[in-house]
Design an enzyme around this catalytic site. Sequence first.
Site, PDB file in Angstrom:
ATOM      1  N   TYR A 203      59.559  37.498  41.880  1.00  0.00           N
ATOM      2  CA  TYR A 203      58.573  36.462  42.174  1.00  0.00           C
ATOM      3  C   TYR A 203      58.976  35.678  43.422  1.00  0.00           C
ATOM      4  CZ  TYR A 203      55.409  32.504  41.492  1.00  0.00           C
ATOM      5  OH  TYR A 203      54.434  31.547  41.668  1.00  0.00           O
TER       6      TYR A 203
ATOM      7  N   GLY B 222      41.412  29.673  36.845  1.00  0.00           N
ATOM      8  CA  GLY B 222      42.484  28.847  37.374  1.00  0.00           C
ATOM      9  C   GLY B 222      42.219  28.237  38.738  1.00  0.00           C
TER      10      GLY B 222
ATOM     11  N   THR C  81      40.254  35.056  46.650  1.00  0.00           N
ATOM     12  CA  THR C  81      40.744  36.067  45.717  1.00  0.00           C
ATOM     13  C   THR C  81      41.169  35.397  44.410  1.00  0.00           C
ATOM     14  OG1 THR C  81      43.069  36.029  46.423  1.00  0.00           O
ATOM     15  CG2 THR C  81      41.567  37.439  47.674  1.00  0.00           C
ATOM     16  N   GLY C  82      41.007  36.128  43.307  1.00  0.00           N
ATOM     17  CA  GLY C  82      41.357  35.574  42.009  1.00  0.00           C
ATOM     18  C   GLY C  82      40.496  34.385  41.644  1.00  0.00           C
ATOM     19  N   ALA C  83      39.204  34.459  41.968  1.00  0.00           N
ATOM     20  CA  ALA C  83      38.320  33.298  41.827  1.00  0.00           C
ATOM     21  C   ALA C  83      37.679  33.175  40.448  1.00  0.00           C
ATOM     22  CB  ALA C  83      37.220  33.351  42.891  1.00  0.00           C
ATOM     23  N   ASN C  84      38.039  34.031  39.519  1.00  0.00           N
ATOM     24  CA  ASN C  84      37.397  33.972  38.202  1.00  0.00           C
ATOM     25  C   ASN C  84      38.067  32.983  37.259  1.00  0.00           C
ATOM     26  OD1 ASN C  84      39.475  36.183  38.267  1.00  0.00           O
ATOM     27  ND2 ASN C  84      39.146  36.082  36.056  1.00  0.00           N
TER      28      ASN C  84
END
Length: 305
Positions: free
Chosen positions: A177, A26, A21-24
């Site tokens: 957070y 960083g 996930t969030g692989a686009n």
Amino acid sequence: MDNAWTEHDIPRQHGRTALVTGANTGLGFEAARMLAEHGARVVLAVRDVEKGKQAAARIARAAPGADLTVQQLDLGSLESVREASAEIRTAHPTLDLIINNAGVAYTDRQKTKDGFDLQFGVNHLGHFALTGLLLDLLLPVPGSRVVTISSYGHKIQADIHFADPQFERSYSRAASYGQSKLANLMFTYELQRRLTEQHSTTIAVAAHPGNASTELVRYLPAFARMSITVLKPLINQSAAMGALPTLRAATDPAVRGGQYYGPSRLAETRGYPKLVSSSAKSRDKAVQQRLWALSEQLTGVTFPV
């Protein structure tokens, strides 16, 4: 040497299917890239499909012939999580690895589409639901893993606010957070306990990147961004280095369920990955189980373990 585990230590990943996930961008991008370079079939689960396609093209240039798929996924929407899970199940009969990497940090007060606190909703509840909906694709696969990314922030103003988990009464960026990152660890430990009880070969592991150069800092208050800029030469490291604890947790044959990996130097801010310790609070089994029950209630997702 334990303190010098690098991407060259990643075993061959041919035949493995990894969902990141969030692989686009960083850490997620670097994890997806390195897995693809070592032969894994990688599903890039991203909120913005166009950015995901651009990331896949960059990975393909680094790893010609890589087997890459872009999957739309908005962790701030349970409807999107369910739709993405259904599409993944159709495309992939099994999974070897889920890396729960995507996240937000220190945002202003915001809500997800389902009315959850944004940081708790995206960082924990979205990944909880995604993993629960896909876990049965991992269970038949020997050595499969769920890796969830936490943060040193799980030790800072961190508690599970059962009386007000969505911060309706008062809001603190740091407390929000901290709750989400503490929840990531508690989720990992409780999931591993359940897997162990069923004698499953699937394991749950956690990791944190230290201080890596990623887009997460864009939400920090100005004074915090300024502090990071001043200290950057001392404590910061590249996203590629920050992804190494994740990759070690995901691929090192020596890793065991319920372990936690992070950087080895300067109070875990940077360096090669090693086994690290989480807070005593994160190890509270009663709170882990209470959080699990709350997460099931909020997401409507139950696990096959």
